[in-house]
Design an enzyme around this catalytic site. Structure first.
Site, mmCIF file in Angstrom:
data_model
loop_
_atom_site.group_PDB
_atom_site.id
_atom_site.type_symbol
_atom_site.label_atom_id
_atom_site.label_comp_id
_atom_site.label_asym_id
_atom_site.label_seq_id
_atom_site.Cartn_x
_atom_site.Cartn_y
_atom_site.Cartn_z
ATOM 1 N N ASN A 171 0.819 -1.219 0.000
ATOM 2 C CA ASN A 171 0.000 0.000 0.000
ATOM 3 C C ASN A 171 0.853 1.268 0.000
ATOM 4 O O ASN A 171 0.578 2.206 -0.749
ATOM 5 C CB ASN A 171 -0.959 -0.005 1.196
ATOM 6 C CG ASN A 171 -1.957 -1.153 1.109
ATOM 7 O OD1 ASN A 171 -2.016 -1.839 0.089
ATOM 8 N ND2 ASN A 171 -2.723 -1.371 2.163
ATOM 9 N N THR A 225 -15.285 38.465 -32.135
ATOM 10 C CA THR A 225 -16.171 38.065 -31.041
ATOM 11 C C THR A 225 -17.371 37.434 -31.748
ATOM 12 O O THR A 225 -17.742 37.861 -32.849
ATOM 13 C CB THR A 225 -16.633 39.271 -30.187
ATOM 14 O OG1 THR A 225 -17.324 40.188 -31.039
ATOM 15 C CG2 THR A 225 -15.467 39.983 -29.518
ATOM 16 N N HIS A 226 -17.913 36.395 -31.157
ATOM 17 C CA HIS A 226 -19.006 35.634 -31.804
ATOM 18 C C HIS A 226 -18.574 35.082 -33.171
ATOM 19 O O HIS A 226 -19.406 34.857 -34.035
ATOM 20 C CB HIS A 226 -20.266 36.492 -31.970
ATOM 21 C CG HIS A 226 -20.633 37.269 -30.749
ATOM 22 N ND1 HIS A 226 -21.439 36.763 -29.752
ATOM 23 C CD2 HIS A 226 -20.254 38.518 -30.334
ATOM 24 C CE1 HIS A 226 -21.568 37.683 -28.786
ATOM 25 N NE2 HIS A 226 -20.843 38.732 -29.111
ATOM 26 N N SER A 245 -6.629 12.839 -48.490
ATOM 27 C CA SER A 245 -7.843 12.029 -48.543
ATOM 28 C C SER A 245 -7.635 10.934 -49.570
ATOM 29 O O SER A 245 -7.002 11.152 -50.607
ATOM 30 C CB SER A 245 -9.033 12.902 -48.930
ATOM 31 O OG SER A 245 -10.058 12.110 -49.486
ATOM 32 N N LYS A 255 -7.460 17.394 -51.264
ATOM 33 C CA LYS A 255 -7.530 17.640 -49.830
ATOM 34 C C LYS A 255 -6.179 17.625 -49.120
ATOM 35 O O LYS A 255 -5.316 16.808 -49.417
ATOM 36 C CB LYS A 255 -8.426 16.587 -49.165
ATOM 37 C CG LYS A 255 -9.862 16.651 -49.639
ATOM 38 C CD LYS A 255 -10.659 17.628 -48.833
ATOM 39 C CE LYS A 255 -11.097 16.946 -47.572
ATOM 40 N NZ LYS A 255 -11.983 17.794 -46.810
ATOM 41 N N GLU A 303 -6.857 18.502 -35.426
ATOM 42 C CA GLU A 303 -8.143 17.824 -35.215
ATOM 43 C C GLU A 303 -8.017 16.735 -34.150
ATOM 44 O O GLU A 303 -8.893 16.555 -33.306
ATOM 45 C CB GLU A 303 -8.639 17.208 -36.518
ATOM 46 C CG GLU A 303 -9.179 18.218 -37.505
ATOM 47 C CD GLU A 303 -9.611 17.544 -38.798
ATOM 48 O OE1 GLU A 303 -10.770 17.149 -38.891
ATOM 49 O OE2 GLU A 303 -8.769 17.389 -39.702
ATOM 50 N N TYR A 346 -6.527 2.198 2.360
ATOM 51 C CA TYR A 346 -6.388 1.636 1.013
ATOM 52 C C TYR A 346 -7.545 0.705 0.695
ATOM 53 O O TYR A 346 -8.001 -0.066 1.530
ATOM 54 C CB TYR A 346 -5.065 0.853 0.894
ATOM 55 C CG TYR A 346 -4.928 0.169 -0.455
ATOM 56 C CD1 TYR A 346 -4.381 0.854 -1.540
ATOM 57 C CD2 TYR A 346 -5.386 -1.128 -0.662
ATOM 58 C CE1 TYR A 346 -4.296 0.254 -2.787
ATOM 59 C CE2 TYR A 346 -5.299 -1.727 -1.908
ATOM 60 C CZ TYR A 346 -4.754 -1.032 -2.967
ATOM 61 O OH TYR A 346 -4.678 -1.624 -4.197
ATOM 62 N N GLN A 369 -6.379 0.413 -7.420
ATOM 63 C CA GLN A 369 -5.628 -0.152 -8.541
ATOM 64 C C GLN A 369 -6.107 0.450 -9.870
ATOM 65 O O GLN A 369 -5.361 0.468 -10.847
ATOM 66 C CB GLN A 369 -5.802 -1.673 -8.547
ATOM 67 C CG GLN A 369 -4.962 -2.391 -9.575
ATOM 68 C CD GLN A 369 -4.896 -3.877 -9.286
ATOM 69 O OE1 GLN A 369 -4.249 -4.315 -8.357
ATOM 70 N NE2 GLN A 369 -5.586 -4.656 -10.102
ATOM 71 N N LYS A 424 -4.359 3.734 -12.123
ATOM 72 C CA LYS A 424 -3.192 3.812 -12.997
ATOM 73 C C LYS A 424 -3.518 4.061 -14.461
ATOM 74 O O LYS A 424 -2.908 4.923 -15.105
ATOM 75 C CB LYS A 424 -2.337 2.561 -12.854
ATOM 76 C CG LYS A 424 -1.610 2.545 -11.536
ATOM 77 C CD LYS A 424 -1.038 1.202 -11.211
ATOM 78 C CE LYS A 424 -0.967 1.022 -9.719
ATOM 79 N NZ LYS A 424 -2.285 1.036 -9.050
#
Ligand code: ARG
Length: 465
Positions: free
Chosen positions: A116, A161-162, A283, A289, A296, A323, A328, A331
């Protein structure tokens, strides 16, 4: 005797039948906690050294243990160590290997210790190491942002803005906003490091141990700042994992916002920047593309990092002291956030300084959106017109510009004077994009001179890290 029952050798004494094979696999953590092997060995060496210093182990026993553990470490790193699910976790795998190697002395290592406090020590050591790697990557990214900001300190773009064109800003100023976000993340990471860097070793199972241990010594040997103060808390506390995960979630939130901007700006519709080909993919069907996959994916990865934070908060919320096996489960989310943050920072730190600004496109975009309308309104106020009236006057001028598809700065003085006789030839000083940004010359403003000052301050601060 216990080997006849084929129970786990470390705790099989009180058991009369072997663990169900599925249960053994279900309760084992070795598949994922073996990544703690180096910290586990480091912690064991410190523990053995401390035990020898207080006379619980002889010097000879300690030396044998350290030698055995060092050999095991080399074996693991050479890929020759056979991990066993029957031995449950990284701790018992290494301890069993030690006993196989050096015999009975190996069995003495666990004196005055429990898994522990051992596991809590290992994760803290691991996290501290990873925090240092991540801090260096974050600093590299901040330097990359500064390098680009310096190059683009004079570059004019629309500020939004917006997501509607609002007022002109410099690209350097926008990048310095990213820098500030990352700088707060760095502060949070350092704060998290302080609380992670404390030694729970000596708390044993939960109550401490009856051996005359020296907690200060093992703490010092492991480079911790101090031992933790309460044995129950020491084995149950996972705040450091949650704090790191919160840092990670907020960092990735910031990187996701920056990613969103990069995705927009690389689109044909904005066309503000170019990302080098090496950070993009194509692509399989559309030959034209060039997709901004790196931003992303970083935007997408913020989701799992947020999930890891929620996992850990939920993991801890109902656990009574001290504990519990629940722990466990700490992790995998922690490791995942560490890995994700490292990868995302690496990708961004490589990519950001290589961004190329399409300065002309940015400039034209700033011009198209009547971004200096506020500057005209402020100009009229300086000529004595109340702000609400000047707002109205400029609104009419913008309406004309919209109808005729012309910016205010493209109108003649006579045309502008039709809206207000207060308008004079000096109006063009404020209607230009350059005049607009240069006028915002106070602390934190978008004027190129202020951006350069902010960059200089930031460089100084980074040099002092
Ligand atoms: N594998 C365990 C964990 O990751 C180690 C500690 C186990 N302690 C125990 N009393 N079962 O938390």
């Amino acid at each position: 005797m216990s080997s006849e029952k084929e129970t786990n050798k470390s705790w099989g004494g009180r058991f009369s039948e072997a663990t169900d094979t599925f249960v053994a696999r279900f309760t084992a953590s070795v598949d994922f906690d073996q990544r703690l092997y180096a910290q586990d060995i480091q912690g064991s060496i410190a523990h053995a050294t401390m035990l020898a210093s207080v006379g619980v182990l002889t010097e000879e026993e300690k030396d044998q243990i350290i030698e055995g553990l060092s050999d095991i470490k080399a074996e693991i790193e050479a890929g020759q160590f056979a991990w066993s699910v029957e031995l449950e976790d990284v701790h018992m795998n290494i301890e069993a290997a030690l006993t196989r190697r050096i015999g009975i002395t190996g069995k003495k290592l666990h004196t005055g210790r429990s898994r522990n406090d051992q596991v809590a020590t290992d994760i803290r050591l691991y996290l501290r190491d990873q925090i240092d790697v991540i801090a260096a990557e974050l600093t590299r990214l901040q330097k990359g942002v500064l390098a680009l900001a310096e190059k683009e300190a004079e570059t004019i773009m629309p500020g939004f803005t917006h997501l509607q064109t609002a007022q002109p800003v410099t690209f350097g100023h926008h990048l310095m906003a990213w820098y500030e976000m990352l700088n707060r993340d760095y502060g949070r990471l350092m704060d998290c490091r302080k609380r992670a860097n404390q030694s729970p070793l000596g708390a044993a199972a939960l109550a401490g141990t009856s051996y005359p241990i020296n907690r200060e010594l093992s703490s010092e040997l492991l480079g911790f700042s101090q031992p933790t103060r309460n044995s129950l808390d020491s084995v149950s506390d996972r705040d450091f994992a949650i704090e790191f995960s919160a840092f990670a979630a907020l960092l990735l939130t910031h990187m996701s916002r920056a990613s969103e901007e990069l995705v927009l700006w690389t689109s044909a519709q904005f066309n503000f920047i170019e990302l080098p080909d090496r950070f993009c993919t194509g692509s399989s069907i559309m030959p034209q593309k060039k997709n901004p996959d790196v931003p992303e994916l970083v935007r997408g990865k913020s989701g799992r990092v947020n999930g890891n934070l929620v996992s850990l908060l939920t993991l801890m919320k109902s656990q009574p002291l001290a504990y519990n096996k629940d722990n466990q489960e700490d992790k995998e989310p922690l490791f995942d956030s560490v890995d994700t943050v490292r990868d995302c920072l690496r990708a961004f730190a490589d990519m950001v300084p290589a961004i190329v600004a399409n300065r002309d496109v940015m400039y034209e975009a700033a011009k198209r959106g009547f971004s200096t309308a506020t500057d005209l309104a402020d100009y009229l106020v300086r000529k004595g017109i109340p702000f609400r009236d000047s707002h109205e006057i400029v609104g009419s001028a913008v309406a004309k510009g919209v109808a005729e598809k012309r910016d205010l700065s493209d109108m003649s003085l006579e045309e502008l004077q039709a809206f207000s006789p207060e308008i004079q030839a000096d109006v063009f000083d404020v209607l230009t994009l350059e005049g607009s940004v240069a006028a915002r010359a106070h602390l934190g403003g978008t004027a190129p001179a202020q951006v350069r000052a902010a960059i200089a301050d930031a460089k100084n601060a980074l040099d002092q890290r």
